[in-house]
Design a protein around this motif. Structure first.
Motif, PDB file in Angstrom:
ATOM      1  N   GLU A 175     -21.785  -0.859  14.605  1.00  0.00           N
ATOM      2  CA  GLU A 175     -22.561  -1.739  16.146  1.00  0.00           C
ATOM      3  C   GLU A 175     -23.934  -2.383  15.112  1.00  0.00           C
ATOM      4  O   GLU A 175     -24.027  -2.098  13.767  1.00  0.00           O
ATOM      5  CB  GLU A 175     -23.443  -1.670  17.122  1.00  0.00           C
ATOM      6  CG  GLU A 175     -24.028  -0.168  16.552  1.00  0.00           C
ATOM      7  CD  GLU A 175     -25.207   0.221  18.121  1.00  0.00           C
ATOM      8  OE1 GLU A 175     -24.938   0.384  18.474  1.00  0.00           O
ATOM      9  OE2 GLU A 175     -25.377   1.535  17.704  1.00  0.00           O
ATOM     10  N   ARG A 231     -13.465  -3.837  20.280  1.00  0.00           N
ATOM     11  CA  ARG A 231     -12.773  -4.190  22.176  1.00  0.00           C
ATOM     12  C   ARG A 231     -13.456  -4.994  22.943  1.00  0.00           C
ATOM     13  O   ARG A 231     -13.116  -5.515  23.292  1.00  0.00           O
ATOM     14  CB  ARG A 231     -12.679  -2.214  22.035  1.00  0.00           C
ATOM     15  CG  ARG A 231     -11.602  -2.136  22.324  1.00  0.00           C
ATOM     16  CD  ARG A 231     -10.446  -3.051  23.076  1.00  0.00           C
ATOM     17  NE  ARG A 231      -9.849  -1.684  23.823  1.00  0.00           N
ATOM     18  CZ  ARG A 231      -8.119  -1.891  24.666  1.00  0.00           C
ATOM     19  NH1 ARG A 231      -8.659  -3.339  25.358  1.00  0.00           N
ATOM     20  NH2 ARG A 231      -7.490  -1.239  24.925  1.00  0.00           N
ATOM     21  N   GLN A 232     -14.353  -5.374  22.214  1.00  0.00           N
ATOM     22  CA  GLN A 232     -15.477  -6.430  22.707  1.00  0.00           C
ATOM     23  C   GLN A 232     -15.576  -7.622  21.681  1.00  0.00           C
ATOM     24  O   GLN A 232     -16.218  -8.625  22.583  1.00  0.00           O
ATOM     25  CB  GLN A 232     -17.186  -6.045  22.256  1.00  0.00           C
ATOM     26  CG  GLN A 232     -17.626  -4.546  22.972  1.00  0.00           C
ATOM     27  CD  GLN A 232     -17.581  -3.297  22.647  1.00  0.00           C
ATOM     28  OE1 GLN A 232     -16.791  -3.243  20.784  1.00  0.00           O
ATOM     29  NE2 GLN A 232     -16.517  -2.773  23.390  1.00  0.00           N
ATOM     30  N   HIS A 251     -17.501 -13.944  17.865  1.00  0.00           N
ATOM     31  CA  HIS A 251     -16.714 -13.762  19.383  1.00  0.00           C
ATOM     32  C   HIS A 251     -15.971 -14.325  19.506  1.00  0.00           C
ATOM     33  O   HIS A 251     -15.563 -15.673  19.008  1.00  0.00           O
ATOM     34  CB  HIS A 251     -17.889 -14.034  20.753  1.00  0.00           C
ATOM     35  CG  HIS A 251     -17.721 -13.133  22.119  1.00  0.00           C
ATOM     36  ND1 HIS A 251     -16.613 -13.622  22.485  1.00  0.00           N
ATOM     37  CD2 HIS A 251     -17.150 -11.172  22.178  1.00  0.00           C
ATOM     38  CE1 HIS A 251     -15.861 -12.612  23.647  1.00  0.00           C
ATOM     39  NE2 HIS A 251     -16.752 -12.010  23.449  1.00  0.00           N
ATOM     40  N   HIS A 254     -11.633 -13.916  24.774  1.00  0.00           N
ATOM     41  CA  HIS A 254     -11.018 -12.865  25.499  1.00  0.00           C
ATOM     42  C   HIS A 254      -9.847 -12.607  25.486  1.00  0.00           C
ATOM     43  O   HIS A 254      -8.888 -11.976  25.598  1.00  0.00           O
ATOM     44  CB  HIS A 254     -12.426 -13.057  27.541  1.00  0.00           C
ATOM     45  CG  HIS A 254     -11.809 -11.873  27.395  1.00  0.00           C
ATOM     46  ND1 HIS A 254     -11.796 -10.606  28.065  1.00  0.00           N
ATOM     47  CD2 HIS A 254     -11.144 -12.114  29.165  1.00  0.00           C
ATOM     48  CE1 HIS A 254     -11.506  -9.911  28.437  1.00  0.00           C
ATOM     49  NE2 HIS A 254     -10.669 -10.329  29.632  1.00  0.00           N
TER      50      HIS A 254
END
Length: 292
Positions: A175, A231-232, A251, A254
């Motif tokens: 992170e 996983r995010q 990102h 999903h």
């Protein structure tokens, strides 16, 4: 976290041409169609080979640093310094230490730094944290030096939450860590004294060494890349095609990534993060309690 290998990213115009060509070949003869299918399977096999090679490199690296971190739990020099420096830090809070003691501690610090360079240079930093959260020593003496990990901004980090609630866990996933202004993971080794928890060695891992494994472009052609996703659904390595840093910034879809975690490994033809159609080969890796 999903480990993904992908290739053949086509601009829309080129993709339309490819589809038309493919349909034309398929409608010409069953032999041509079978040949096109064989080419696709050959491409997937090539992607699998590159993916597995990168996965092997990654797991070997993680195993090395895990063993390196584990060795600190029985490192007599580091353990002795931990306990001495912890007492010294507490003493300084109540009264000025004698000059002779200050010189002794200074010599010990220099010895620990040399020991770090010789034995633990795989890690960006090592934090010495007591059970109450006081970071009483670090190698690099950055912004977390002499702070409490359970207070202020540091208390909001996953590292702080894990030390407080899961003190025996050994891996904190990547992170953004504001102290070093970069993504970091942590390997945590508890320190015991008379059978009780005295604190932790917290070994900080930079993302750079992992990212460097994925910058090699051999066999990828002009349109292929290999990258890690957590996983995010955030990318953990740099995109070959982005001018801006993609690590923990980009990102992913999903729907795309979640399906890969569910299937664990395999092939998919998807619309990638740039909006292009792509052949992908993917596999999931277990890293401690995390997945990539």
């Amino acid at each position: 976290m999903a480990f993904q290998r992908k290739e053949i990213l086509f601009p829309e115009a080129r993709m339309r041409y490819l589809i038309l060509l493919f349909v034309t070949i398929m409608t010409c003869s069953p032999v041509c169609a079978a040949h096109a299918g064989a080419i696709k399977e050959e491409t997937f096999q090539r992607l699998d080979n590159i993916r597995e090679e990168k996965k092997k490199q990654l797991l070997e690296y993680l195993e090395r640093i895990s063993k390196n971190a584990g060795a600190i739990a029985t490192d007599e020099l580091m353990l002795e310094f931990f306990h001495i420096k912890r007492k010294y830090y507490r003493l300084k809070k109540s009264s000025p230490p004698p000059a002779e003691l200050k010189r002794l501690i200074s010599d010990l610090k220099n010895g620990v730094r040399r020991h770090y360079i010789q034995n633990y240079l795989s890690f960006y930093d090592i934090l010495f944290v007591d059970k109450d959260g006081d970071i009483f020593h670090t190698i690099r003496r950055q912004g977390d030096y002499h702070k409490n990990i359970f207070e202020g901004k540091l208390a909001k980090t996953t590292l702080a939450q894990q030390l407080r609630h899961y003190p025996n866990k050994t891996f904190v996933d990547y992170e953004y860590y504001s102290v070093s202004d970069e993504p970091s993971a942590f390997l945590v080794e508890p320190v015991m004294k008379d059978g009780r928890l005295a604190g932790w060695f917290v070994l900080q891992c930079s993302i750079n060494k992992i990212n460097n494994m994925f910058t090699e472009e051999t066999g990828l052609g002009a349109t292929g890349e290999v990258f890690l996703v957590n996983r995010q659904q955030y990318m953990l390595t740099e995109s070959r095609f982005s001018k801006e840093s993609s690590i923990l910034n980009l990102h992913m879809s999903h729907k795309n990534i979640d399906a890969k975690f569910k299937e664990r490994s395999g092939h998919k033809i998807v619309t990638d993060y740039r909006g292009f159609r792509a052949l992908t080969s993917f596999a999931v890796c277990h890293i401690g309690s995390s997945e990539w």
